[in-house]
Scaffold this active site. Structure first.
Site, short mmCIF file in Angstrom:
data_model
loop_
_atom_site.label_atom_id
_atom_site.label_comp_id
_atom_site.label_asym_id
_atom_site.label_seq_id
_atom_site.Cartn_x
_atom_site.Cartn_y
_atom_site.Cartn_z
N LYS A 36 0.82 -1.21 0.00
CA LYS A 36 0.00 0.00 0.00
C LYS A 36 0.86 1.27 0.00
O LYS A 36 0.50 2.26 -0.63
CB LYS A 36 -0.97 0.01 1.18
CG LYS A 36 -0.33 0.21 2.54
CD LYS A 36 -1.38 0.31 3.62
CE LYS A 36 -0.75 0.47 4.99
NZ LYS A 36 0.04 1.69 5.15
N THR A 37 2.01 1.23 0.72
CA THR A 37 2.88 2.41 0.74
C THR A 37 3.41 2.70 -0.66
O THR A 37 3.51 3.86 -1.09
CB THR A 37 4.04 2.21 1.71
OG1 THR A 37 3.52 1.91 3.01
CG2 THR A 37 4.92 3.45 1.80
N ASP A 229 -3.90 7.53 4.65
CA ASP A 229 -3.38 6.19 4.90
C ASP A 229 -4.10 5.58 6.10
O ASP A 229 -4.55 6.30 6.99
CB ASP A 229 -1.87 6.29 5.18
CG ASP A 229 -1.18 4.93 5.17
OD1 ASP A 229 -1.79 3.95 4.69
OD2 ASP A 229 -0.04 4.86 5.65
N GLU A 230 -4.23 4.25 6.12
CA GLU A 230 -4.83 3.52 7.26
C GLU A 230 -6.21 4.10 7.61
O GLU A 230 -6.51 4.38 8.78
CB GLU A 230 -3.91 3.57 8.49
CG GLU A 230 -2.50 3.04 8.25
CD GLU A 230 -2.43 1.53 8.13
OE1 GLU A 230 -3.49 0.89 8.03
OE2 GLU A 230 -1.32 0.98 8.13
N GLN A 260 -7.98 -5.17 9.09
CA GLN A 260 -6.96 -4.80 10.07
C GLN A 260 -7.43 -3.63 10.94
O GLN A 260 -6.61 -2.90 11.49
CB GLN A 260 -5.65 -4.46 9.37
CG GLN A 260 -5.04 -5.64 8.61
CD GLN A 260 -3.67 -5.31 8.04
OE1 GLN A 260 -2.71 -5.09 8.76
NE2 GLN A 260 -3.59 -5.31 6.72
N ARG A 619 1.83 -10.90 10.35
CA ARG A 619 3.14 -10.26 10.54
C ARG A 619 4.26 -11.21 10.11
O ARG A 619 5.40 -10.79 9.90
CB ARG A 619 3.37 -9.88 12.01
CG ARG A 619 2.39 -8.88 12.65
CD ARG A 619 2.18 -7.66 11.83
NE ARG A 619 1.03 -7.81 10.97
CZ ARG A 619 0.77 -7.05 9.93
NH1 ARG A 619 1.59 -6.07 9.61
NH2 ARG A 619 -0.30 -7.25 9.18
#
Length: 759
Positions: A36-37, A229-230, A260, A619
């Site tokens: 995503k970044t 973002d997020e 998430q 993770r």
């Protein structure tokens, strides 16, 4: 500037679509490890390459680390000169920037202080003392601040709070009927100190846009494009600001993953991302479903888990990475044994498979679970670090220096003044400070204004007045220097003129040396900040710029370089979001721990607990372990536990279970799941009777252990070889005291100890 074709290189088809189609409202649904970044940075770079002016782009993140990483990537694709002109940073840093320009409309000065949690709790303690509530256990500063924070995140001002019947009734039920008054006084004292807490940065931005339409219109016209973002982590206050700012142009791009969303306790609302389609009916949806982080096994296992959630936007994450090992499910008798098993596996991974300690993480649901893990890691000399422990900037000696800086910038900052008025010791003690505070309240003055009028306070001696004047002289000089000297030069002047350096040099013990090293590290950080600032903006920053930077740091930002240390990481699953490791252990995967028992009251909480388990599992890049124990200690008593229901939701082909495990049906009497059906993925044909039933149905007599005697050499699966030195008890309580040499003597209940006789 590079052309657009180079910007689009190395993007998959879904990523490319999300980058190129940048006009209008869009939701980029980014699965775990899907890049995503990369999409955000390339989208911004592509916009810049197509002529969008950088100062007309606002990009909001949740950490400075994310913002800095994005700036660096964009600078590499365009140029530093262009990247530095973007409005890019955390919600709090960007809104603080807006408030500094506009805050006089709300009755503040632009040099307002930002109170952290410690400052706010200190202020609340003062208010509780003033209201004679400081000895009432119902008014704990932490709980009071949490309640106020929740109100602010929902845009409930102190005025609205005291007129809200439902809130007042809830407080009354909780025996906190004075909370509205505390909130009112808290806001008044903040205003008098020209200070805001973190939540005020959001609340006041909303008030600014609500009460000053022309100001809102200015910023609506200033920003043609907004990226967030997020987005699943945004609260109501953030959601409303974003909606207002994008109301005219509607060029809003939000990136996030509903799977998430795990921060509802901080005010985050999953509804913001789930209802995006309702807020912007003509939106475009881009799904990033390719995972670049984890093995196929981990990705498929996580998919099978999260599909049990009802509140989600459908997506199927896939990967082209290797299949990888199955997820290992570990069963132990107790938490202590569980910690030992995890530690031995880590030792084996490091020694035999050459996996660095810093690529291994142990995740758990609550901080309290770290104790047995720490004990076990220490026992076999495995280096570890607790992620999110005491912040560097929360250490006393650091906070003292920062308080000096804050006071020099904002003379009305009462909390900072109280902290350092007698540091280093200058004969202005607690009694004098109380007299100054009383005078301030009686005359509606700030503490600094009281110091300037020290001669008028008859209760203070002439000697103390002289000491106060010396303190005032020091701060006044530093106040002038704070605007005339760059940050690094100013901090050196402050250290000398206040006597802090001399004070620290007096301490020759280990604690003193440690404090001195911390202060040196602070000065180093100011030097580093100054150098980075010059590179970005072509001029040296003042100390106020450094203070802005520190005030808005998050725990993630402070720990961003910790992975350079070769240590196993211990952290909560919440803290792990955004991170990745080669190997991940999820410890304490039991019903009463993960999910938490008190989170099983309704379907929404269960959904969030599952999402948290999903975050923990995703993770892992190469290996994942899920561990549980059959017994746990609660309030000093041993209780039997059940495996986490989430283990049963993972398809069995992705798990390696080297033992027979009871299915969900056998645990139905111990598992509380309301408003959410559990469809167990694990099906075991052979019925396994829980250990608790075995203990209840079978009486164990002391004769069963009669073959053990004093002097016998025995083997324990955890402690190794030992010698029995005492046997006592009867029936189910036969105990043996065993000497395990370097590990010391252990008293073991033989019905659980599983000792093997060696002689």
């Amino acid at each position: 500037m590079n052309n657009t074709s180079s910007i689009l290189q190395n993007l998959n088809e879904q990523q490319k679509q999300a980058v190129v189609d940048y006009k209008g409202p869009s939701l980029v649904l980014a699965g775990a490890g899907s890049g995503k970044t990369r999409v955000l940075t390339h989208r911004i770079a592509y916009m810049l390459a197509n002529g969008v002016r950088p100062e007309r782009i606002m990009a909001l993140t949740f950490t400075n680390k994310a913002a800095d990483e994005m700036k660096e990537r964009i600078a590499c694709m365009v140029s530093h000169n262009i990247a530095r002109r973007l409005w890019m940073g955390t919600f709090h840093s960007i809104f603080r920037r807006i408030l500094k320009n506009e805050v006089q409309k709300l009755g503040y000065e632009p040099n307002f202080s930002i109170y952290d949690t410690d400052d706010s709790q200190s202020l609340i303690r003062s208010i509780l003392k003033e209201l004679l509530l400081n000895n009432d256990d119902h008014y704990k500063p932490k709980d009071v601040l949490s309640r106020i924070s929740h109100a602010k995140n929902n845009l409930i001002t102190s005025e609205a709070y005291k007129n809200n019947k439902a809130l007042l009734e809830t407080d009354s039920f909780r025996k906190m009927g004075n909370l509205w008054h505390i909130y009112e006084m808290y806001q008044l004292r903040l205003k008098q100190a020209n200070a805001m807490d973190f939540d005020d940065l959001l609340l006041n931005t909303n008030i600014l846009f609500r009460d000053f339409p022309d100001t809102l219109k200015h910023y609506q016209q200033l920003f043609d494009y907004i990226l967030v973002d997020e987005y699943q982590d945004t609260n109501y206050a953030q959601y409303l600001i974003i909606k207002k700012l994008s109301q005219v142009h509607k060029n809003l791009c939000v990136v996030g993953d509903d799977s998430q969303s795990i921060y509802s306790f901080r005010g985050a609302r999953i509804e913001n991302i789930l209802n995006f389609k309702n807020d912007y009916p003509d939106f475009k949806l881009f799904k990033l479903e390719q995972n670049y982080r984890s093995t196929k096994t981990i990705v498929h296992a996580a998919n099978s888990l999260i599909q049990h959630s009802k509140e989600r936007i459908p997506k199927v994450i896939f990967t082209e990475n290797e299949v990888g090992d199955k997820i290992e499910v570990l069963k132990s008798l107790t938490e202590v044994e569980e910690a030992f098993v995890i530690s031995k596996i880590i030792e084996n991974l490091h020694v035999k498979q050459q996996i660095s300690y810093n690529e291994i993480a142990i995740l758990y649901r609550t901080n309290a679970q770290s104790r047995p893990l720490e004990d076990s890691l220490r026992r076999i000399n495995i280096p570890y670090r607790i992620y999110g422990g005491t912040s560097f900037y929360q250490r006393k000696e650091i906070k003292d220096i920062l308080a000096y800086i804050r006071l020099c910038i904002n003379l009305y900052d009462n909390e900072s003044l109280k902290r350092i008025i007698n540091f280093p010791a200058r004969g202005i003690g607690e009694t004098t400070l109380q007299k100054i505070e009383t005078f301030a309240q009686q005359n509606n003055l700030s503490l600094w204004e009281c110091l300037l009028r020290a001669n008028e306070m008859e209760s203070i001696t002439k000697t103390t007045v002289f000491k106060i004047k010396n303190f005032v002289s020091i701060i006044s000089t530093l106040k002038e220097q704070s605007t005339n000297y760059p940050a690094f030069e100013f901090i050196n002047r402050l250290m000398q003129s206040t006597g802090i350096k001399e004070e620290l040099e007096k301490e020759k013990n280990i604690e003193g040396i440690d404090r001195m090293n911390n202060v040196q590290e602070l000065i180093n950080s100011i030097k580093e900040f100054e150098e980075n600032f010059v590179e970005l903006y072509d001029f040296k920053p003042g100390i106020a710029d450094f203070l802005d930077y520190v005030a808005l740091l998050t725990s993630v930002d402070e720990n961003k370089n910790d992975k350079k240390l070769d240590k196993v990481t211990l952290m909560t699953a919440h803290s792990a979001k955004g991170l990745e490791f080669d190997v991940v252990f999820i410890a304490g995967a039991e019903k009463n721990k993960f999910p938490l028992t008190n989170f099983l009251s309704n379907g929404q909480n269960i959904e969030e607990e599952r999402r948290l388990f999903y975050v923990a599992l995703t993770r892992a890049k190469k290996k994942a372990f899920i561990s549980f124990s059959e017994q746990t200690m609660r309030w000093g008593k041993l209780e039997y536990t059940s495996p986490s229901p989430f283990i049963f939701e993972i398809e069995p082909q992705y798990l390696n279970i080297p033992f027979e495990i009871s299915n969900q049906k056998q645990y139905k009497d111990r598992t509380i799941f309301t408003n959410s059906e559990i469809k167990p993925a694990l099906k075991v044909e052979k019925k396994i009777v829980p250990l608790s039933e075995v203990v209840q149905k079978n009486t164990i007599s002391s004769e069963q252990f009669s073959h053990f005697k004093i002097g016998d050499v025995v083997l324990h699966e955890r402690f190794g070889k030992g010698t029995i030195i005492r046997i006592e008890g009867n029936d189910q309580n036969v105990r043996a005291l065993v000497d395990f040499g370097n590990l010391g003597q252990k008293q073991l209940l033989l019905k659980y100890a599983k000792l093997t006789l060696l002689n």
